[in-house]
Write an enzyme that holds these catalytic residues in place. Structure first.
Site, mmCIF file in Angstrom:
data_model
loop_
_atom_site.group_PDB
_atom_site.id
_atom_site.type_symbol
_atom_site.label_atom_id
_atom_site.label_comp_id
_atom_site.label_asym_id
_atom_site.label_seq_id
_atom_site.Cartn_x
_atom_site.Cartn_y
_atom_site.Cartn_z
ATOM 1 N N SER A 113 0.849 -1.184 -0.127
ATOM 2 C CA SER A 113 -0.053 -0.078 0.084
ATOM 3 C C SER A 113 0.860 1.190 0.059
ATOM 4 C CB SER A 113 -1.077 0.007 1.359
ATOM 5 O OG SER A 113 -1.741 1.028 1.024
ATOM 6 N N HIS A 114 0.697 1.932 1.183
ATOM 7 C CA HIS A 114 1.214 3.558 1.076
ATOM 8 C C HIS A 114 2.927 3.245 1.604
ATOM 9 C CE1 HIS A 114 -0.744 2.095 4.569
ATOM 10 N NE2 HIS A 114 0.216 2.798 5.646
ATOM 11 N N ASP A 278 -2.192 6.607 -3.446
ATOM 12 C CA ASP A 278 -0.996 6.088 -2.883
ATOM 13 C C ASP A 278 -0.562 4.844 -3.581
ATOM 14 O OD1 ASP A 278 -3.253 4.308 -2.663
ATOM 15 O OD2 ASP A 278 -2.631 3.221 -0.672
ATOM 16 N N ASP A 280 -0.940 1.548 -4.116
ATOM 17 C CA ASP A 280 -1.882 0.561 -4.619
ATOM 18 C C ASP A 280 -3.176 1.349 -5.276
ATOM 19 O OD1 ASP A 280 -2.845 0.882 -2.072
ATOM 20 O OD2 ASP A 280 -3.436 -1.060 -2.325
ATOM 21 N N ASP A 282 -5.700 2.726 -3.653
ATOM 22 C CA ASP A 282 -7.020 2.762 -2.809
ATOM 23 C C ASP A 282 -7.273 3.971 -2.110
ATOM 24 O OD1 ASP A 282 -5.383 2.030 -0.933
ATOM 25 O OD2 ASP A 282 -6.201 -0.051 -0.603
ATOM 26 N N ARG A 283 -6.293 4.791 -1.895
ATOM 27 C CA ARG A 283 -6.279 5.919 -0.795
ATOM 28 C C ARG A 283 -6.392 7.190 -1.662
ATOM 29 N NH1 ARG A 283 -2.700 5.318 4.378
ATOM 30 N NH2 ARG A 283 -3.347 3.359 5.077
ATOM 31 N N LYS A 377 -11.604 0.263 -1.006
ATOM 32 C CA LYS A 377 -11.657 1.938 -0.904
ATOM 33 C C LYS A 377 -10.950 2.086 -2.514
ATOM 34 C CE LYS A 377 -7.726 2.556 2.043
ATOM 35 N NZ LYS A 377 -7.301 0.921 2.654
#
Ligand code: G16
Length: 544
Positions: A113-114, A278, A280, A282-283, A377
């Site tokens: 992710s982030h 981010d 991947d 999703d943010r 998300k």
């Protein structure tokens, strides 16, 4: 091609966290480490013979190598077909969309992710189930149990597959389809948003926007959506080529790590709208000219304006937010007469509510918003939602937010992170809070009186499961609140998160600096939890 059965021994640190297994790349590169975890996923699934799974990741270092290993293991374990994103790329939301579109058994998403990437950065693996969402706790616990007893894994001896172009291949009896992961995602977005109106806005001379993909996975999606389909000038999307190390940056869309974008939006001749995603995808972070929209406010504003957007014109069944997210959306839900659910941190907790049709929009303070269109998300979805609202209302981001505060009051909100503190004192800090909460009700701290205090426990209204120890919350009689919890996504030591919120109904007091308003509560948080004493830190590392 022969199937090899390889003997192995367990690793005892493969417990999935808030969102899958996240570790430093060298940890994943240990012999058998990735293989053990993948075999444990496959062993925890029922009836995988002949089934379809989706596979891809955010393009970070070790993505491609992992995909080759996973493909050969999937083939050796009897999977029928794997849909892989071209170049090994799948944003998390696009993977969720494709799992749903193809009725796949599930998907393996490779991302931390982030968290930063590169040879010394982080890597991660998460499993998403048939509804397209992160595996629920019951399933991640089963995977973890399996990792503790695993003694062998199966892998096919075969050459690597070329991931660079769409096409079909056979790996043993398994079919591998390399697919364009962008087209189905764009198609889905077209069913939800008014592309004509957004296009008119983005091609107008009076509107400028800047999207920063932070060298991560959303680059190709954002170029296609905004510059190809929606008429934004070339150059609107910055840092749009996914790099294995994200260009040495930290792909976390917040005020600290997306500082280049922040400087542009707070600089001279700033654009009207700015957004970042981010690692991947999703943010999301939403900015107006000289203006930051907190993720909690963003959720409340999307909820209040949902009827302006074609995909949500019929109204919302309900909304859901994670416990530490501010209660701004609760006020909108109340006015709309819809239910508002409070879940623990982690998108997986929204899945049941979305499947049961209880919630349409969900959101978290950690820069995540999404809806029932998928089960993750979705960063670019949030950007399109905002653009659709701006296109219909013809007002600036700041005007829309300030009018929202005037109507509902303002929830001043901030999160203070103490990153990479030692695990033992961080756990001790939480433990003392847990011991304390039972006796806090009615206690006075200066002007603040404790109205309730507990260690949040969630009863899932759909499957009846209970998730305990989800964060200590202390609420005061003036509606302000402090929440303490340890992050479940860090890979070094522990990260203490302190969430601080206060409510201001008076519009004449809506334009004060957030940290100033929250100062007494920030001081109180330290006094109650003894943060300095336990962590040795006098300041948080990140304030959002
Ligand atoms: C993950 C989860 C989110 C969660 C976030 C932060 O996001 O999917 O639900 O809010 O981590 O979690 P924590 O506070 O435990 O670090 P992502 O974008 O990292 O997948």
């Amino acid at each position: 091609m022969t199937i090899r059965t390889v003997s192995t021994t367990p690793f005892f640190d493969q417990k999935p966290g808030t969102s899958g297994l996240r570790k430093a790349v060298p940890v994943f590169q240990q012999p058998n480490y990735l293989e053990n975890f993948i075999q444990s996923i496959l062993d925890s699934l029922n009836e995988i013979e002949g089934q379809t799974i989706v596979l891809g990741g955010d393009g970070r270092y070790y993505n491609r190598q992992s995909i080759q290993i996973i493909l050969k293991m999937a083939a050796a374990n009897g999977i029928g077909r794997v849909l892989v994103g071209c170049n090994g790329i799948f944003s998390t939301p696009a993977a969720s969309a494709v799992i749903r579109k193809f009725n796949a058994l599930g998907g393996i998403i490779l991302s931390a992710s982030h968290n930063p990437g590169g040879p010394n950065g982080d890597f991660g693996v998460k499993y998403n189930v048939t509804n397209g969402g992160p595996a629920p706790e019951k399933f991640t616990s089963a995977i973890f149990e399996r990792t503790k007893t695993i003694s062998e894994y199966k892998i096919l001896d075969a050459a690597d597959i070329n991931l660079d172009n769409p096409g079909s291949f056979n790996l043993g009896t398994m079919e591998v389809e390399i697919i364009d992961s962008i087209a189905p995602y764009v198609k889905l977005m077209q069913t939800l948003f008014d592309f004509d109106k957004i296009k008119a806005l983005l091609s107008s001379r009076n509107f400028k926007m800047c999207v920063d993909s932070l060298h991560a996975v959303t680059g190709p999606y954002a170029h296609t959506l905004f510059e190809k389909y929606l008429g934004a000038p070339k150059g609107t999307v910055k840092n749009g080529t996914p790099l294995e190390d994200f260009g040495g940056c930290h792909p976390d869309p917040n005020l600290v790590y997306a500082h280049d974008l922040v400087e542009i939006l707070f600089g001279e001749n700033a654009p009207d709208f700015g957004a970042a995603s981010d690692g991947d995808g999703d943010r999301n972070m939403i900015l107006g000219r000289n203006f930051f929209v907190t993720p909690s406010d963003s959720l409340a504003i999307l909820t209040a304006n949902a009827k302006l957007v074609p995909g949500y014109r019929g109204g919302l069944a309900g909304v859901a937010r994670s416990m530490p997210t501010s209660t701004a959306v609760d006020k909108v839900a109340e006015k709309l007469g819809i239910d508002c659910y409070e879940t623990p941190t982690g998108w997986k907790f929204f899945g049941n509510l979305l499947d049961a049709g209880k919630a349409t929009l969900c959101g978290e303070e950690s820069f995540g918003t999404g809806s029932n269109h998928i089960r993750e998300k979705d960063g670019l979805w949030a950007v399109l939602f905002w653009l659709n609202i701006l296109a219909v209302r013809g007002k600036s981001v700041q005007e829309i937010v300030q009018e929202h505060w005037e109507e509902y009051g303002r929830n001043y909100y901030s999160r203070h992170d103490y990153e990479e503190v030692k695990s033992k004192p961080a756990n001790d800090l939480m433990e003392q809070l847990r011991l304390m909460v039972g006796s806090l009700k009615g206690k006075k701290y200066g002007n603040y009186e404790v109205a309730y205090a507990d260690d949040f426990s969630y009863f899932d209204p759909i499957d009846g499961s209970i998730s305990k120890k989800q964060g200590v919350r202390i609420g005061f009689s003036d509606s302000s609140r402090i929440v303490f919890r340890l992050s479940g996504t860090g890979t070094k030591g522990a990260t203490l998160r302190v969430y601080i919120e206060s409510y201001e109904p008076d519009a004449s007091k809506h334009n004060i600096e957030t940290q100033k308003v929250l100062k007494p509560l920030i001081k109180l948080a330290d006094e109650i939890a003894k943060i300095k004493e336990f962590t040795g830190r006098s300041e948080p590392t990140v304030i959002t």
